[in-house]
Design a protein around this motif. Sequence first.
Motif, short mmCIF file in Angstrom:
data_model
loop_
_atom_site.label_atom_id
_atom_site.label_comp_id
_atom_site.label_asym_id
_atom_site.label_seq_id
_atom_site.Cartn_x
_atom_site.Cartn_y
_atom_site.Cartn_z
N ASP A 382 17.81 -5.91 1.19
CA ASP A 382 17.06 -5.88 -0.07
C ASP A 382 15.89 -4.91 -0.03
OD1 ASP A 382 18.61 -7.81 -1.44
OD2 ASP A 382 17.61 -9.41 -0.32
N VAL A 384 14.23 -1.40 -0.02
CA VAL A 384 14.61 -0.08 -0.53
C VAL A 384 14.33 0.98 0.52
CG1 VAL A 384 14.20 1.64 -2.33
CG2 VAL A 384 14.18 -0.79 -2.90
N GLN A 469 17.39 1.47 -11.63
CA GLN A 469 17.29 0.24 -10.85
C GLN A 469 15.83 -0.16 -10.74
OE1 GLN A 469 19.81 0.26 -7.21
NE2 GLN A 469 20.36 2.35 -7.80
N ALA A 471 12.76 -2.24 -8.62
CA ALA A 471 12.33 -2.72 -7.31
C ALA A 471 10.93 -3.31 -7.44
CB ALA A 471 12.36 -1.60 -6.28
N TRP A 480 9.30 -1.84 -0.92
CA TRP A 480 9.92 -2.14 -2.20
C TRP A 480 11.18 -2.95 -1.94
CZ3 TRP A 480 7.11 -1.42 -6.34
CH2 TRP A 480 6.20 -0.37 -6.40
N ARG A 481 11.40 -3.98 -2.75
CA ARG A 481 12.56 -4.86 -2.59
C ARG A 481 13.29 -5.01 -3.92
NH1 ARG A 481 12.51 -7.96 2.04
NH2 ARG A 481 13.97 -9.37 1.01
N THR A 482 14.56 -5.39 -3.85
CA THR A 482 15.38 -5.53 -5.07
C THR A 482 15.78 -6.96 -5.35
OG1 THR A 482 17.37 -5.05 -3.76
CG2 THR A 482 16.30 -3.19 -4.87
N LYS A 488 19.02 -7.93 -15.84
CA LYS A 488 18.62 -6.57 -16.20
C LYS A 488 19.53 -6.03 -17.30
CE LYS A 488 19.29 -3.01 -13.42
NZ LYS A 488 19.88 -1.90 -14.21
#
Length: 731
Positions: A382, A384, A469, A471, A480-482, A488
């Motif tokens: 997760d 980035v 995308q 983040a 940074w994480r998703t 979305k």
Amino acid sequence: MSKRRSSKGTSASKKKGKLSKAERLRLQKEEEDQRLREEEEARLRAEQEEAEQHEKERLEKEERERLEAKELEHREEQLAELGLLLEDKYTVAEKWKSELRARSKWERYMKCDGSPDPIASHEINTFISLWKEDQNKDIQAILDKSNIVLNLIQELEFLLLDTPSHDLSENEIIQYKETILELQTVLYNKYNEGTEHLLKQASALANIDTGNMETIIKDENVTLYIWANLNKNPRFKGYDFTENIGFELPKPLAISNIAIRILHTCYDHLSQQSSTFSLRVKKEEEETKFIISKLEESSGEELKPLEEAHNSGMVNIPTPDGEAQERRKSGMKSSSAIREVNIIHEGQEQPWNESENKTEIQPEDISVLLQSLEQEEDFDIDVVDLRQFTPLGGVYYFDVLKLPPQRKQLKEWSILQLLEGGLQTYSYPPETVQTATPRQEKEGESLTFPPVGISFQLHDNVIFFEDPQVARWDPEGKNWRTDYITNKKYNTKDKKLSFRMNSFYTFTLIQNSHINMPYQSWELRPKDVNTVEFIITSAFIEAQLEIKDNQCRLNLPSDEGNNTLSNIVKKWMTPIALKTALKKAGLNLFPAEDSDNYVLINKKNNQAEKAAYEQMALLSPTYSFSWSKWNAESGYEHIVLKVKGQFKEENKDVWLLYMLSDRRAHRLKITESSIIFSDNLPENCEFHSTLYHAIKAYSTDTAMENIMNSNYQFVDCVYQLLTSTKVLTYS
């Protein structure tokens, strides 16, 4: 009767056509003789053709050897001539840039506009200290001061980017980076102070219609959206600001004493703190260094340096297999298939194959070491990878805050309760509540605390080639994480994006940095005096870069839209400034050092590639250069490109193929439409030591005069863009 006569006729016919045994043998012999004659003729013909082919190859080999020998005779002369030309252009250009940096540094030192010199530690430290102590918390005054701070940060970042490494000491680099970080920290703290000061006046600034405070404060770099919940309406669901941005509030917060702040900054001061931001050492080298360090710990002896040991064969690490390389291309982790490592201790002079003179690590030991290495790495899917993805459109600080006590008017008195601690965040969901995982949210499991929603319209100063995308920033892990981002939705036509999160997070939009790589084609062609057009075509866009003198600019085709990237289109900049602006806008045409980990490239010899760019820039005032499909077929050591310009031949509009290596260059006999690749020369053509001389041999006097008279700043500018885009390997 008729049937009987017909039968008799057929029988007579068969008897008449029947061959005797002798006749059949004669015919078979004739057929066999014919076959043998044909085989003999074919054999003789094949032998003759083979002999002719061998003779042709022998003559071609002799001719090639003659031409190579002739090229060797003139090598020193041609290299010396090219060296003088390169010195006349590039060495003079480097001297000019060095003088320009020195002059800029002096002008900055003499500047008297009230702003400190960011490289003078006493000046910048005094500036930071005074601003920290400044009690003026008016948000507009803070935004005005922030522009000065942002200029100082930009000045230091440009200094680090533009100054050659040999002109900056390690201490200076550390000092500048620490100053940048401190300025960024103070700037964010000042935004919080200004927000708190504004929220203390929320009741006085309340909207008459809604009963809540809604305000927007903006400048060219920052936009501050603030909503204060003064009304406490339980039916409140969300609010849309007039700037095409809005939020959805969970029901538990609708009756809470809170404020929502959305701070959008056009810049990104967070990504540089991420562990994935900087260039990492290649995996194979990391593993080898780890193994050597473990051996040193166990043996207590110092081993040879990694590079020296590897080059001498004392460390033997096979290249990863194709599958491992493919995993690396797709951004996944890969580990080397190491079967055996032989490491020789310092001072040993015996042959390497003697077992008593080497330390052997068996495959099972390698597995244990590598497993230990994998455990030391905190790998998370997760997180980035900022070597593969680029944050675009700035950063959105999306916060829920505790609403400070409001002023109360008591007769002639205005009473305001003061709390210590400054601006306070409101915990949502409460820390004692365990929120659902992304998988649970996806499967529709109920949540005690529903998610928060946000929607906004993307700016025209950023271009997304695919749906953006999202983040979120993890302040603890500094990445940074998703995860925890759901629902979305993106409207391509309106460029409007909406999504939900399980809490309030700082977020940004990300895009694959290499989405336009590899390029489909490219062309560099002269346009006017000291002016060329550099066109790079990818799967999504045709970028037209115009270079004039020592500056360049982006020209987009008219069908790309009237407002797209309007802040940089047709704006003249230096190559470094244009590169920074295009990457920030999402149009990345500039591979990084490790971009080959994410893009399948046409790898070429570094020296040959560098020499090609130098000479292409040198010849660019007169000649056009373009992508050739044969460049992928010519191998690692050779580069093939198309050339068109002022040749002595009658047809000057035909593309000719040239091939060069780090040793020589020559024209090719094949054309772009040929069926198979061949490195043969056309008739009456010769080998040359450089691409410059290979083209010069067929050039007109006018063409060479234009090249000699070209401006050195222009040639250097073309060279910078060619080396930055690396079109010979990324096409």
